[in-house]
Design a protein around this motif. Sequence first.
Motif, PDB file in Angstrom:
ATOM      1  N   VAL A  93       0.733  -1.730  -0.143  1.00 15.84           N
ATOM      2  CA  VAL A  93      -0.341  -0.602  -0.040  1.00 15.84           C
ATOM      3  C   VAL A  93       1.357   1.200  -0.198  1.00 15.84           C
ATOM      4  CG1 VAL A  93      -0.328   0.475   2.170  1.00 15.84           C
ATOM      5  CG2 VAL A  93      -2.165   0.861   0.878  1.00 15.84           C
ATOM      6  N   LEU A  94       0.189   1.798  -0.330  1.00 17.84           N
ATOM      7  CA  LEU A  94       0.955   3.143  -0.598  1.00 17.84           C
ATOM      8  C   LEU A  94      -0.025   4.639   0.128  1.00 17.84           C
ATOM      9  CD1 LEU A  94       2.504   3.635  -4.354  1.00 17.84           C
ATOM     10  CD2 LEU A  94       4.024   3.355  -1.729  1.00 17.84           C
ATOM     11  N   GLY A  95       0.417   6.032   0.446  1.00 12.77           N
ATOM     12  CA  GLY A  95       0.058   6.796   1.447  1.00 12.77           C
ATOM     13  C   GLY A  95      -1.124   7.507   1.083  1.00 12.77           C
ATOM     14  N   TRP A  96      -1.636   7.499  -0.207  1.00 16.83           N
ATOM     15  CA  TRP A  96      -3.016   8.303  -0.799  1.00 16.83           C
ATOM     16  C   TRP A  96      -4.615   7.119  -1.052  1.00 16.83           C
ATOM     17  CZ3 TRP A  96      -3.809  13.076  -0.187  1.00 16.83           C
ATOM     18  CH2 TRP A  96      -2.936  14.273  -0.707  1.00 16.83           C
ATOM     19  N   PRO A  97      -4.949   7.417  -0.445  1.00 20.83           N
ATOM     20  CA  PRO A  97      -6.169   6.434  -1.501  1.00 20.83           C
ATOM     21  C   PRO A  97      -6.309   6.091  -2.741  1.00 20.83           C
ATOM     22  CG  PRO A  97      -7.636   7.707   0.269  1.00 20.83           C
ATOM     23  CD  PRO A  97      -6.189   8.347   0.192  1.00 20.83           C
ATOM     24  N   ASP A  98      -6.120   5.226  -3.228  1.00 22.70           N
ATOM     25  CA  ASP A  98      -6.175   4.297  -4.462  1.00 22.70           C
ATOM     26  C   ASP A  98      -4.702   4.159  -5.424  1.00 22.70           C
ATOM     27  OD1 ASP A  98      -8.936   3.659  -4.632  1.00 22.70           O
ATOM     28  OD2 ASP A  98      -9.480   5.535  -4.732  1.00 22.70           O
ATOM     29  N   GLN A  99      -3.554   5.001  -4.847  1.00 23.11           N
ATOM     30  CA  GLN A  99      -2.447   5.525  -5.444  1.00 23.11           C
ATOM     31  C   GLN A  99      -1.590   4.003  -5.547  1.00 23.11           C
ATOM     32  OE1 GLN A  99      -0.042   7.166  -1.992  1.00 23.11           O
ATOM     33  NE2 GLN A  99       2.037   7.571  -3.707  1.00 23.11           N
ATOM     34  N   LEU A 100      -1.203   3.702  -6.623  1.00 21.85           N
ATOM     35  CA  LEU A 100      -0.214   3.037  -6.762  1.00 21.85           C
ATOM     36  C   LEU A 100       1.110   3.160  -7.146  1.00 21.85           C
ATOM     37  CD1 LEU A 100      -3.480   1.527 -10.020  1.00 21.85           C
ATOM     38  CD2 LEU A 100      -3.104   0.684  -7.612  1.00 21.85           C
ATOM     39  N   VAL A 101       1.534   4.039  -7.463  1.00 17.57           N
ATOM     40  CA  VAL A 101       3.399   4.249  -7.433  1.00 17.57           C
ATOM     41  C   VAL A 101       3.724   6.508  -6.796  1.00 17.57           C
ATOM     42  CG1 VAL A 101       4.224   5.316 -10.009  1.00 17.57           C
ATOM     43  CG2 VAL A 101       2.277   3.304 -10.728  1.00 17.57           C
ATOM     44  N   GLU A 102       4.086   5.574  -6.480  1.00 12.46           N
ATOM     45  CA  GLU A 102       5.290   6.483  -6.346  1.00 12.46           C
ATOM     46  C   GLU A 102       6.750   6.533  -6.251  1.00 12.46           C
ATOM     47  OE1 GLU A 102       5.751   8.465  -1.684  1.00 12.46           O
ATOM     48  OE2 GLU A 102       4.082   7.628  -1.716  1.00 12.46           O
ATOM     49  N   ALA A 103       7.577   7.632  -6.464  1.00 12.61           N
ATOM     50  CA  ALA A 103       8.826   8.114  -6.955  1.00 12.61           C
ATOM     51  C   ALA A 103      10.017   8.395  -5.835  1.00 12.61           C
ATOM     52  CB  ALA A 103       9.085   7.972  -8.561  1.00 12.61           C
ATOM     53  N   GLU A 104      10.838   8.953  -6.368  1.00  8.90           N
ATOM     54  CA  GLU A 104      11.935   9.992  -5.165  1.00  8.90           C
ATOM     55  C   GLU A 104      12.721   9.479  -6.193  1.00  8.90           C
ATOM     56  OE1 GLU A 104      12.082   8.259  -1.738  1.00  8.90           O
ATOM     57  OE2 GLU A 104      13.000   7.016  -1.609  1.00  8.90           O
ATOM     58  N   ALA A 105      14.119  10.348  -5.906  1.00 11.79           N
ATOM     59  CA  ALA A 105      15.351  10.600  -7.098  1.00 11.79           C
ATOM     60  C   ALA A 105      16.108  10.912  -6.037  1.00 11.79           C
ATOM     61  CB  ALA A 105      14.955  10.799  -8.232  1.00 11.79           C
ATOM     62  N   ILE A 106      17.504  11.089  -6.475  1.00  9.13           N
ATOM     63  CA  ILE A 106      18.670  11.202  -5.982  1.00  9.13           C
ATOM     64  C   ILE A 106      19.118  11.855  -7.923  1.00  9.13           C
ATOM     65  CG2 ILE A 106      20.606  12.513  -4.607  1.00  9.13           C
ATOM     66  CD1 ILE A 106      19.530   9.658  -2.684  1.00  9.13           C
ATOM     67  N   ALA A 107      19.525  13.475  -7.070  1.00  5.38           N
ATOM     68  CA  ALA A 107      20.418  13.809  -7.704  1.00  5.38           C
ATOM     69  C   ALA A 107      21.320  14.691  -7.840  1.00  5.38           C
ATOM     70  CB  ALA A 107      19.359  15.298  -9.619  1.00  5.38           C
ATOM     71  N   VAL A 108      22.269  15.222  -8.561  1.00  8.80           N
ATOM     72  CA  VAL A 108      23.524  15.872  -8.494  1.00  8.80           C
ATOM     73  C   VAL A 108      23.757  16.743  -9.688  1.00  8.80           C
ATOM     74  CG1 VAL A 108      26.261  16.281  -7.786  1.00  8.80           C
ATOM     75  CG2 VAL A 108      24.640  13.696  -7.238  1.00  8.80           C
ATOM     76  N   ILE A 109      24.370  18.608  -9.513  1.00  6.57           N
ATOM     77  CA  ILE A 109      24.202  19.022  -9.769  1.00  6.57           C
ATOM     78  C   ILE A 109      25.732  19.954  -9.866  1.00  6.57           C
ATOM     79  CG2 ILE A 109      22.020  19.444 -10.464  1.00  6.57           C
ATOM     80  CD1 ILE A 109      21.755  21.825  -9.559  1.00  6.57           C
TER      81      ILE A 109
END
Length: 115
Positions: A93-109
């Motif tokens: 399960v994810l945080g929102w009702p009916d939520q199926l997908v979530e993503a996080e990322a790390i970037a370097v600039i």
Amino acid sequence: MTGAQQTIFTAGACPLDAEGHKVAVNDYIGQAHQVMANLVTAMRAAGADLSDVVKSTVYAASSQRIDLVAVWDVVQDAFGDHQAPSTLLGVSVLGWPDQLVEAEAIAVIPEPSMQ
């Protein structure tokens, strides 16, 4: 010698539109597209884009490989030729009702130059 770098951490790119409404209920592909669009928006707001990502994690609320593969295909399309290390997780399960997908990322600039 390389210049100073800035690390950008994002968390919780969710399948929400600009008004905060959930999109594509019961649609892994539709939610994955919105999640990646939101991740791009967050990266751009920080001065980066997906080609600057050095690590990402994608969550799909499913135990079915077919759903995970559908999500992964959208993620890979969004990243294009950029192949940063990434983890795809099937979760219950994810945080929102009916939520199926979530993503996080790390970037370097590069650190912005001081003038």
